[in-house]
Design an enzyme around this catalytic site. Structure first.
Site, mmCIF file in Angstrom:
data_model
loop_
_atom_site.group_PDB
_atom_site.id
_atom_site.type_symbol
_atom_site.label_atom_id
_atom_site.label_comp_id
_atom_site.label_asym_id
_atom_site.label_seq_id
_atom_site.Cartn_x
_atom_site.Cartn_y
_atom_site.Cartn_z
ATOM 1 N N PHE A 177 6.758 -6.534 -9.218
ATOM 2 C CA PHE A 177 6.433 -6.648 -10.633
ATOM 3 C C PHE A 177 7.527 -7.478 -11.309
ATOM 4 C CE2 PHE A 177 6.006 -5.010 -15.035
ATOM 5 C CZ PHE A 177 4.694 -5.389 -15.228
ATOM 6 N N ASP B 280 10.068 0.458 -5.467
ATOM 7 C CA ASP B 280 9.364 0.757 -6.717
ATOM 8 C C ASP B 280 7.993 1.324 -6.343
ATOM 9 O OD1 ASP B 280 7.780 0.669 -9.026
ATOM 10 O OD2 ASP B 280 8.716 -1.172 -9.763
ATOM 11 N N TYR C 105 2.761 6.846 -16.074
ATOM 12 C CA TYR C 105 1.592 6.611 -16.946
ATOM 13 C C TYR C 105 0.411 5.993 -16.199
ATOM 14 C CZ TYR C 105 4.304 2.249 -17.427
ATOM 15 O OH TYR C 105 5.050 1.132 -17.189
ATOM 16 N N LYS C 106 0.622 5.611 -14.943
ATOM 17 C CA LYS C 106 -0.473 5.032 -14.166
ATOM 18 C C LYS C 106 -1.219 6.165 -13.453
ATOM 19 C CE LYS C 106 1.995 0.650 -13.465
ATOM 20 N NZ LYS C 106 1.064 -0.275 -14.141
ATOM 21 N N ARG D 43 -8.622 -6.890 -11.231
ATOM 22 C CA ARG D 43 -8.000 -5.752 -10.561
ATOM 23 C C ARG D 43 -8.769 -4.482 -10.881
ATOM 24 N NH1 ARG D 43 -1.783 -4.002 -12.077
ATOM 25 N NH2 ARG D 43 -2.848 -3.285 -13.937
#
Lengths: 398, 398
Positions: free
Chosen positions: A115, A186, A211-212, A357
């Site tokens: 990321f 990560d 939060y994912k 995605r």
């Protein structure tokens, strides 16, 4: 696992097929009451909530207790994970700590699937350090062969946020260790997405967000893991008072706290932790192996359907490449296609420059929804429904 | 100003005289509904809340909009304040940015009244930087005369968290500038406590928190100010994606965003920002000069009462020394005295080693409460009520 029972524990708007839990998970039904209860604690206990809030355990102890519960999902023992800040901050802390343990090495190795914020934080840290360090960013498939004796830290996101490609954490960690380097993993697209075994892989540092897949809400805190036998050697650059051995002694100088707690920094976000607490009540009941099997069923069903019905969409990964809990496709007009799909109530997301995605999270996505999503996508593509100005117009947050 | 009307906008438990709003402010009556509404946005908008939440403005834009509203309270123009992270992180960012602007200077000057976490963050930054830097910590009254041509950054908390002593921001900033140095002001005990004029003082950087006088709740986000003409020269070490010029372009390299927005780091804490939004609705109506006058009335009334009735308590500040919105006393048994007072419903707090601290916040503290607090404290002292094991036993968060 009774997937329908899990689904009933989330709020999902009518008419929406939500395949974007890999960006922001939906709200657990229990979350509003938990947050409201924490607001009541603030109202009634005032400053006393730090000792007595969180149902009596004290808000102040929440980062470690929530960290332990996340730990079960990622193969981390009690006392090795703490919650707080944002993922970018936690990446900075992990990389800084690892670099200090390899003062004579000069390479940080990452890949183009990491990321961007992880790479930006590495750039910022290198710029600050005034050490002769080199951030090498290679293609994902070149990582293994680029590891050499110059390597200080291998810093990777396990699952590529765009393509969904999954690295072999155990293999790459072993290679890094054989070369004398440390690893920073990560887990943004791993925690809650599939089985992770940090202990078994021998991972040194790991970070992630909640939060994912963990469904803790917008702006939910991040977490950081440190392998137990490394914890006492961590010298935090972000040496905040809540990582101090005795925060309320107000010593003039910093002394690191016990274990991973030294990677706490400032006052933790109590309302966000309340929502995370409610989200983890669901996770406490999840068998990660069953979740992974179901996730693959759903995502392969989707990939197969799209391959058959949407030939203009190019799979982002070659067949057989291991992936996380998402399926991605490339198309030059991916942005507009995704907006057209969202207008039909099928929510995935777009990632520049050309990635569509879709996340498959068994806690709330069903086979019928997978089939429905394939059908909508096929119609969007067959009729070029996406080719309209209203779908091409970019918004602030895409 | 109609102080009774302001008081009605806060929840305060019956039977409590709350003189600890300088540690954690009480809950605005409007906060639960605002937080619940934001939870509803998460539930209904899912990922779309980043564009459309916060009542239509988008959660993503909240840090700047909330920053502008705080700006009015501290003399900062629009576009010079952004909200996020914790105060320790923001101190790190400000100090890092300032040091990079003075590459040939080697001294950071602070004082023993600075909050320890600020000093710890400076220690951590110095340890990371590998630059020949010296953190000098002097007594508050020695700061002015210690400024010299070696000074890179003067880093002070304007109001001492223990004694309440207030520095003259304009004078010290002018002295620092005359010596070629920059200033970092921590407004933790200033924002919402008294008038602050960052612009008028010529301050370079400032930071603060929102859970004290601003009443935004436990774990509420911090803020950072950068003087407009310095913003474009800031090179963030904590170069997170939301401080990037185009976060959703996912560029491989960091490019700083416009102005103060480059000091954003990661995903902002949306639920905490919702509570801050509700708290700032109250602040939007406050005249800071009137607030300061009222704060001095209340705190001087308390100080005079204690001086008369509690001779065993030593004022932490000599008469005539400027102070913020708190009054503090020293006593070797201060911890137990404060616990006895809290047991009577008068909530102040204790700060090691020997400080009893009382905050006077006109938005919700009345003259009658000031008099009541003096009466209770006089009784606690007169009868040695505090001298009991239950009041001497230390708790985790003191």
């Amino acid at each position: 696992m009774d997937w329908n029972a899990f689904r009933a524990r989330f709020h999902l708007p009518d008419g929406v097929i939500y395949l974007d839990g890999n960006s922001l998970g939906p709200m657990p039904v229990a979350a509003p009451e938990r947050v409201a209860r924490t607001m009541d604690e603030w109202r009634d206990m005032l400053i006393g909530g730090w000792n007595d809030g969180a149902g009596g355990e004290g808000w102040m102890s929440w980062p470690g207790r929530l960290g332990d519960r996340i730990g079960r999902l990622i193969g981390a023992p009690a006392g090795s994970v703490t919650v707080g800040d944002t993922l970018s901050i936690k990446v900075f802390q992990a990389l800084d700590a690892a670099l200090k343990m390899r003062p004579d090495r000069r390479v940080i190795l990452s890949d183009g699937g990491n990321f961007p914020s992880d790479l930006y934080m590495a750039e910022g840290l290198i710029g600050a350090l005034h050490r002769d360090l080199d951030l090498r960013v290679v293609a994902p498939e070149e990582v293994a062969d680029t590891i050499d004796e110059d390597l200080a830290v291998l810093m990777l996101t396990q699952v590529d946020y765009r393509t969904g490609r999954m690295h072999d954490m155990a293999d790459l960690t072993a290679r890094a260790h054989a070369a004398g380097a440390l690893t920073v993993w990560d887990l943004a697209h791993s925690a809650g997405a599939h089985e992770v075994d940090l202990t078994g892989a021998g991972a040194d540092f790991a970070t992630g967000c909640t939060y994912k897949y963990l469904n803790a809400g917008p702006g939910a805190p991040a977490f950081i893991y440190v392998r137990p036998n490394l914890q006492d050697a961590v010298e935090p650059a972000l040496s905040g008072w809540l990582g101090h051995a005795a925060p309320f002694a107000f010593d003039p100088s910093y002394r690191p706290g016990a274990g991973v707690e030294r990677l706490r920094v400032g006052t933790p976000a109590v309302l966000q932790m309340a929502a995370l607490d409610a989200a983890l009540d669901i996770w406490d009941e999840v068998d990660m192996a069953a979740l992974r099997a179901r996730s693959l069923e759903l995502s392969e069903r989707f990939a197969a359907g799209v391959a058959t019905r949407c030939p203009a969409l190019t799979p982002a990964l070659a067949s057989g490449v291991p992936r996380g809990s998402q399926v991605s496709f490339r198309h030059a007009d991916g942005y507009a296609i995704m907006q057209a799909l969202i207008a039909r109530g099928v929510v995935g997301d777009f990632r520049a420059p050309d990635i569509l995605r879709f996340g498959f999270t068994p806690l709330f996505v069903s086979e019928a929804e997978v089939d429905g999503a394939v059908g909508h996508l096929a119609q969007v593509m067959a009729t070029a429904e996406w080719d309209q100005p209203r779908f091409r117009a970019r918004r602030a947050v895409t």
